[in-house]
Design an enzyme around this catalytic site. Structure first.
Site, PDB file in Angstrom:
ATOM      1  N   GLY A   1       0.833  -1.203   0.000  1.00 39.46           N
ATOM      2  CA  GLY A   1       0.000   0.000   0.000  1.00 39.46           C
ATOM      3  C   GLY A   1       0.866   1.250   0.000  1.00 39.46           C
ATOM      4  O   GLY A   1       0.578   2.224   0.698  1.00 39.46           O
TER       5      GLY A   1
ATOM      6  N   SER B   1       1.361   3.293  -2.490  1.00 44.27           N
ATOM      7  CA  SER B   1       1.004   4.286  -3.511  1.00 44.27           C
ATOM      8  C   SER B   1       0.434   5.569  -2.928  1.00 44.27           C
ATOM      9  O   SER B   1       0.525   6.626  -3.557  1.00 44.27           O
ATOM     10  CB  SER B   1       0.005   3.685  -4.507  1.00 44.27           C
ATOM     11  OG  SER B   1      -1.053   3.053  -3.818  1.00 44.27           O
ATOM     12  N   ARG B   2      -0.172   5.463  -1.733  1.00 48.04           N
ATOM     13  CA  ARG B   2      -0.848   6.653  -1.187  1.00 48.04           C
ATOM     14  C   ARG B   2      -0.655   6.737   0.328  1.00 48.04           C
ATOM     15  O   ARG B   2      -0.189   5.792   0.961  1.00 48.04           O
ATOM     16  CB  ARG B   2      -2.363   6.566  -1.480  1.00 48.04           C
ATOM     17  CG  ARG B   2      -2.683   6.703  -2.938  1.00 48.04           C
ATOM     18  CD  ARG B   2      -4.186   6.735  -3.193  1.00 48.04           C
ATOM     19  NE  ARG B   2      -4.791   5.415  -3.130  1.00 48.04           N
ATOM     20  CZ  ARG B   2      -5.831   5.099  -2.351  1.00 48.04           C
ATOM     21  NH1 ARG B   2      -6.373   6.012  -1.569  1.00 48.04           N
ATOM     22  NH2 ARG B   2      -6.326   3.882  -2.352  1.00 48.04           N
TER      23      ARG B   2
ATOM     24  N   VAL C   1      -2.750  -7.795  -1.949  1.00 49.58           N
ATOM     25  CA  VAL C   1      -2.142  -8.556  -0.842  1.00 49.58           C
ATOM     26  C   VAL C   1      -3.047  -9.682  -0.348  1.00 49.58           C
ATOM     27  O   VAL C   1      -2.561 -10.659   0.220  1.00 49.58           O
ATOM     28  CB  VAL C   1      -1.737  -7.640   0.355  1.00 49.58           C
ATOM     29  CG1 VAL C   1      -0.633  -6.674  -0.032  1.00 49.58           C
ATOM     30  CG2 VAL C   1      -2.941  -6.914   0.937  1.00 49.58           C
TER      31      VAL C   1
ATOM     32  N   TYR D   1     -12.577  -4.363  11.314  1.00 52.44           N
ATOM     33  CA  TYR D   1     -11.268  -3.676  11.296  1.00 52.44           C
ATOM     34  C   TYR D   1     -10.528  -3.903  12.621  1.00 52.44           C
ATOM     35  O   TYR D   1      -9.320  -4.195  12.630  1.00 52.44           O
ATOM     36  CB  TYR D   1     -11.542  -2.190  11.045  1.00 52.44           C
ATOM     37  CG  TYR D   1     -10.351  -1.309  10.801  1.00 52.44           C
ATOM     38  CD1 TYR D   1      -9.706  -1.283   9.563  1.00 52.44           C
ATOM     39  CD2 TYR D   1      -9.891  -0.455  11.801  1.00 52.44           C
ATOM     40  CE1 TYR D   1      -8.626  -0.427   9.345  1.00 52.44           C
ATOM     41  CE2 TYR D   1      -8.821   0.401  11.586  1.00 52.44           C
ATOM     42  CZ  TYR D   1      -8.185   0.412  10.361  1.00 52.44           C
ATOM     43  OH  TYR D   1      -7.128   1.262  10.148  1.00 52.44           O
TER      44      TYR D   1
ATOM     45  N   ALA E   1     -10.866  -6.404  14.634  1.00 49.04           N
ATOM     46  CA  ALA E   1     -10.435  -7.815  14.687  1.00 49.04           C
ATOM     47  C   ALA E   1      -9.211  -8.038  13.812  1.00 49.04           C
ATOM     48  O   ALA E   1      -8.260  -8.722  14.212  1.00 49.04           O
ATOM     49  CB  ALA E   1     -11.581  -8.723  14.234  1.00 49.04           C
TER      50      ALA E   1
ATOM     51  N   LYS F   1      -6.906  -5.845  12.877  1.00 50.13           N
ATOM     52  CA  LYS F   1      -5.714  -5.188  13.423  1.00 50.13           C
ATOM     53  C   LYS F   1      -5.252  -5.879  14.710  1.00 50.13           C
ATOM     54  O   LYS F   1      -4.044  -6.022  14.947  1.00 50.13           O
ATOM     55  CB  LYS F   1      -5.995  -3.707  13.671  1.00 50.13           C
ATOM     56  CG  LYS F   1      -6.299  -2.907  12.393  1.00 50.13           C
ATOM     57  CD  LYS F   1      -5.157  -2.934  11.406  1.00 50.13           C
ATOM     58  CE  LYS F   1      -5.315  -1.894  10.302  1.00 50.13           C
ATOM     59  NZ  LYS F   1      -4.225  -1.930   9.324  1.00 50.13           N
TER      60      LYS F   1
ATOM     61  N   ILE G   1      -5.123   9.807  11.186  1.00 47.34           N
ATOM     62  CA  ILE G   1      -4.054  10.376  10.363  1.00 47.34           C
ATOM     63  C   ILE G   1      -4.672  10.880   9.056  1.00 47.34           C
ATOM     64  O   ILE G   1      -5.466  10.155   8.425  1.00 47.34           O
ATOM     65  CB  ILE G   1      -2.974   9.303  10.041  1.00 47.34           C
ATOM     66  CG1 ILE G   1      -2.460   8.624  11.328  1.00 47.34           C
ATOM     67  CG2 ILE G   1      -1.830   9.922   9.230  1.00 47.34           C
ATOM     68  CD1 ILE G   1      -1.746   9.506  12.319  1.00 47.34           C
TER      69      ILE G   1
HETATM   70  P1  NDP Z   1      -5.115   4.997   2.170  1.00 43.77           P
HETATM   71  O1  NDP Z   1      -6.527   4.605   1.948  1.00 43.77           O
HETATM   72  O2  NDP Z   1      -4.695   6.420   2.032  1.00 43.77           O
HETATM   73  O3  NDP Z   1      -4.142   4.091   1.254  1.00 43.77           O
HETATM   74  C1  NDP Z   1      -4.337   2.709   1.236  1.00 43.77           C
HETATM   75  C2  NDP Z   1      -3.198   2.063   0.498  1.00 43.77           C
HETATM   76  O4  NDP Z   1      -3.353   0.633   0.589  1.00 43.77           O
HETATM   77  C3  NDP Z   1      -3.167   2.388  -0.976  1.00 43.77           C
HETATM   78  O5  NDP Z   1      -1.816   2.463  -1.359  1.00 43.77           O
HETATM   79  C4  NDP Z   1      -3.866   1.196  -1.617  1.00 43.77           C
HETATM   80  O6  NDP Z   1      -3.455   0.950  -2.971  1.00 43.77           O
HETATM   81  C5  NDP Z   1      -3.379   0.085  -0.720  1.00 43.77           C
HETATM   82  N1  NDP Z   1      -4.220  -1.110  -0.724  1.00 43.77           N
HETATM   83  C6  NDP Z   1      -5.515  -1.218  -0.322  1.00 43.77           C
HETATM   84  N2  NDP Z   1      -5.935  -2.485  -0.467  1.00 43.77           N
HETATM   85  C7  NDP Z   1      -4.895  -3.184  -0.963  1.00 43.77           C
HETATM   86  C8  NDP Z   1      -4.700  -4.524  -1.367  1.00 43.77           C
HETATM   87  N3  NDP Z   1      -5.690  -5.442  -1.240  1.00 43.77           N
HETATM   88  N4  NDP Z   1      -3.503  -4.914  -1.871  1.00 43.77           N
HETATM   89  C9  NDP Z   1      -2.496  -4.001  -1.986  1.00 43.77           C
HETATM   90  N5  NDP Z   1      -2.616  -2.713  -1.634  1.00 43.77           N
HETATM   91  C10 NDP Z   1      -3.807  -2.307  -1.128  1.00 43.77           C
HETATM   92  O7  NDP Z   1      -4.793   4.453   3.658  1.00 43.77           O
HETATM   93  P2  NDP Z   1      -3.882   5.047   4.834  1.00 43.77           P
HETATM   94  O8  NDP Z   1      -2.595   5.509   4.306  1.00 43.77           O
HETATM   95  O9  NDP Z   1      -4.705   5.920   5.675  1.00 43.77           O
HETATM   96  O10 NDP Z   1      -3.674   3.710   5.691  1.00 43.77           O
HETATM   97  C11 NDP Z   1      -2.488   2.928   5.643  1.00 43.77           C
HETATM   98  C12 NDP Z   1      -2.544   1.941   6.801  1.00 43.77           C
HETATM   99  O11 NDP Z   1      -2.649   2.660   8.029  1.00 43.77           O
HETATM  100  C13 NDP Z   1      -3.741   1.000   6.752  1.00 43.77           C
HETATM  101  O12 NDP Z   1      -3.351  -0.280   7.179  1.00 43.77           O
HETATM  102  C14 NDP Z   1      -4.695   1.608   7.757  1.00 43.77           C
HETATM  103  O13 NDP Z   1      -5.556   0.643   8.305  1.00 43.77           O
HETATM  104  C15 NDP Z   1      -3.735   2.166   8.777  1.00 43.77           C
HETATM  105  N6  NDP Z   1      -4.281   3.215   9.610  1.00 43.77           N
HETATM  106  C16 NDP Z   1      -4.691   4.403   9.066  1.00 43.77           C
HETATM  107  C17 NDP Z   1      -5.209   5.390   9.891  1.00 43.77           C
HETATM  108  C18 NDP Z   1      -5.658   6.705   9.373  1.00 43.77           C
HETATM  109  O14 NDP Z   1      -6.247   7.480  10.167  1.00 43.77           O
HETATM  110  N7  NDP Z   1      -5.425   7.073   8.125  1.00 43.77           N
HETATM  111  C19 NDP Z   1      -5.358   5.159  11.337  1.00 43.77           C
HETATM  112  C20 NDP Z   1      -4.880   3.890  11.785  1.00 43.77           C
HETATM  113  C21 NDP Z   1      -4.361   2.956  10.945  1.00 43.77           C
HETATM  114  P3  NDP Z   1      -4.164   1.717  -4.240  1.00 43.77           P
HETATM  115  O15 NDP Z   1      -3.620   3.124  -4.227  1.00 43.77           O
HETATM  116  O16 NDP Z   1      -3.722   0.929  -5.444  1.00 43.77           O
HETATM  117  O17 NDP Z   1      -5.644   1.663  -3.994  1.00 43.77           O
END
Ligand code: NDP
Length: 244
Positions: free
Chosen positions: A10, A12-13, A62, A155, A157, A159, A188
């Protein structure tokens, strides 16, 4: 560092992208995994390349074990001289709803992406890392997995499952100089929380703001560094004081 790689799922973003950039600045070549957003992945590569290291985008889901084996396993097979020293399991989704109303698909996709995805990718990378006798595995979990959040049984469960796996795997791998830790962010600012109005939530956050992806990335970069060699099996919160 010529052959040393960090894989960020993940990447990319959001938080994953910020971690890619910090690890690139630390000198790692970066493998940027993403699910489908090629344009965002390309933007991450551009940011990484500015740090003067190598980078490649690897598109795989993934949660799809076969795809992980063919794309990631294929890359590893074709690049045997390159070592993945750092794995950041960051890919995750949320799909909220009260348990009583939750569709089976909502449960399955969240568990499959976070928890099964964690297993699929870590399993692929683990043996070569163990043979190399050095590694850093960093799992991005959530406050939701520590505290439990109503509307997020799926979610929470997923994590919490990764937190248990982090603690177990840390003990299995410590002798091989591989540390396994988890980072538990609060709110975040990324696309994942774009539907939430920060103003509605800040009163319950002691720091009175959402966190930045860069702040999580700085912590990940420290855990990835050789300085963090004696920290393993830990869950480190980064949440502006919201929960401890
Ligand atoms: P975003 O939604 O901004 O980005 C999600 C990223 O995960 C993207 O790069 C997306 O790829 C990738 N992704 C999603 N599903 C898959 C998959 N099945 N296989 C491969 N890549 C995948 O999320 P965040 O940056 O906010 O979150 C990142 C992590 O931090 C996550 O695990 C989230 O649960 C955790 N988190 C986030 C919080 C927040 O407040 N933002 C708080 C607590 C935890 P693509 O660009 O191709 O779609």
């Amino acid at each position: 560092m010529q052959h040393k790689y960090a894989l960020v799922t993940g990447g990319s973003r959001g938080i994953g992208r910020a971690i890619c950039v910090k690890l690139a600045e630390a000198g790692y070549n970066i493998l940027v995994n993403y699910k489908g957003n090629t344009e965002a992945a390309q933007q991450t590569l551009t940011l990484i390349n500015a740090a003067g290291v190598q980078s490649e985008a690897l598109c795989f889901d993934v949660s799809d074990r076969e795809e992980v084996r063919s794309v990631l396993g294929g890359w590893m097979e074709a690049n045997k001289e390159k070592k993945i020293e750092v794995l950041v399991n960051n890919a995750g989704i949320r799909n909220d709803g009260l348990m009583a109303m939750m569709a089976d698909e909502q449960w399955d996709t969240v568990i499959d992406t976070s928890l099964q995805g964690w297993y699929n990718v870590t399993k692929q990378v683990l043996t070569p890392m163990a043979l190399n006798r050095y590694g850093r595995i960093i799992n991005i979990v959530s406050l939701s997995g520590l505290k439990g959040m109503p509307g997020q049984t799926n979610y929470s469960a997923a994590k919490a499952g990764i937190i248990g796996a982090t603690k177990a795997l840390a003990q299995e791998m410590a002798r091989r100089n591989i540390t396994v830790n988890a980072i538990a962010p609060g709110f975040i600012k990324t696309d994942m929380v774009a539907d939430l109005d920060e103003k509605e939530y800040i009163n319950m956050i002691p720091a009175k703001r959402f966190g930045e992806a860069d702040e999580v990335a700085d912590l990940a970069a420290f855990l990835a560094s050789s300085k963090a060699a004696y920290i393993t099996g830990q869950v480190i919160s980064i949440n502006g004081g919201l929960y401890s």
